[in-house]
Design a protein around this motif. Structure first.
Motif, mmCIF file in Angstrom:
data_model
loop_
_atom_site.group_PDB
_atom_site.id
_atom_site.type_symbol
_atom_site.label_atom_id
_atom_site.label_comp_id
_atom_site.label_asym_id
_atom_site.label_seq_id
_atom_site.Cartn_x
_atom_site.Cartn_y
_atom_site.Cartn_z
ATOM 1 N N SER A 153 -28.135 6.668 11.576
ATOM 2 C CA SER A 153 -26.679 6.828 11.606
ATOM 3 C C SER A 153 -26.104 6.408 12.953
ATOM 4 C CB SER A 153 -26.283 8.263 11.281
ATOM 5 O OG SER A 153 -26.754 9.150 12.273
ATOM 6 N N LEU A 154 -26.777 6.723 14.023
ATOM 7 C CA LEU A 154 -26.283 6.331 15.339
ATOM 8 C C LEU A 154 -26.250 4.808 15.476
ATOM 9 C CD1 LEU A 154 -25.218 7.351 18.023
ATOM 10 C CD2 LEU A 154 -27.572 7.466 18.843
ATOM 11 N N ARG A 155 -27.303 4.155 15.010
ATOM 12 C CA ARG A 155 -27.315 2.682 15.028
ATOM 13 C C ARG A 155 -26.115 2.124 14.268
ATOM 14 N NH1 ARG A 155 -32.961 3.114 14.326
ATOM 15 N NH2 ARG A 155 -32.754 2.929 12.070
ATOM 16 N N LEU A 156 -25.878 2.673 13.073
ATOM 17 C CA LEU A 156 -24.780 2.175 12.247
ATOM 18 C C LEU A 156 -23.416 2.524 12.836
ATOM 19 C CD1 LEU A 156 -26.303 2.955 8.757
ATOM 20 C CD2 LEU A 156 -25.908 0.697 9.750
ATOM 21 N N PHE A 157 -23.270 3.734 13.369
ATOM 22 C CA PHE A 157 -21.994 4.118 13.984
ATOM 23 C C PHE A 157 -21.665 3.185 15.145
ATOM 24 C CE2 PHE A 157 -22.564 8.877 12.715
ATOM 25 C CZ PHE A 157 -22.194 8.587 11.410
ATOM 26 N N LEU A 158 -22.672 2.860 15.942
ATOM 27 C CA LEU A 158 -22.453 1.978 17.085
ATOM 28 C C LEU A 158 -22.154 0.547 16.641
ATOM 29 C CD1 LEU A 158 -25.222 3.288 19.505
ATOM 30 C CD2 LEU A 158 -22.747 3.592 19.730
ATOM 31 N N GLU A 159 -22.803 0.122 15.591
ATOM 32 C CA GLU A 159 -22.632 -1.247 15.096
ATOM 33 C C GLU A 159 -21.336 -1.426 14.308
ATOM 34 O OE1 GLU A 159 -24.741 -3.568 11.512
ATOM 35 O OE2 GLU A 159 -26.111 -2.978 13.113
#
Length: 89
Positions: free
Chosen positions: A14-20
């Motif tokens: 989720s952090l990867r996707l939130f940042l992306e």
């Protein structure tokens, strides 16, 4: 896979996707696909995306409190925080 490992996998994905993509553009379906888990697994650990963000905030606050305690330990003789961080206090 242990439950803590699954929880961490969800958080990392989720952090990867939130940042992306940003929070609003990231769907729970995106998170479960990125984490390679089922939808039910997500809901075992988090109520929704907002609950996931609250988890990140809680962890940040915990780390911040630990740093705060570390700083306070050096404040007894320091005149200000700048002195503490520069090692002059």
């Amino acid at each position: 896979m242990k439950s803590d490992e699954k929880r961490q996998k969800i958080k990392k994905a989720s952090l990867r996707l939130f940042l992306e993509r940003g929070f609003h553009q990231t769907r729970i379906e995106d998170i479960i696909q990125e984490a390679s888990i089922g939808k039910g697994t997500f809901y075992l650990y988090f109520k929704n995306k907002e609950d996931l963000v609250v988890c990140f905030i809680d962890e940040f606050i915990e780390v911040f409190e630990q740093i705060h305690q570390w700083v306070l330990a050096g404040v007894a003789t320091a005149t200000n925080l700048k002195d503490v961080f520069q090692g002059e206090g």
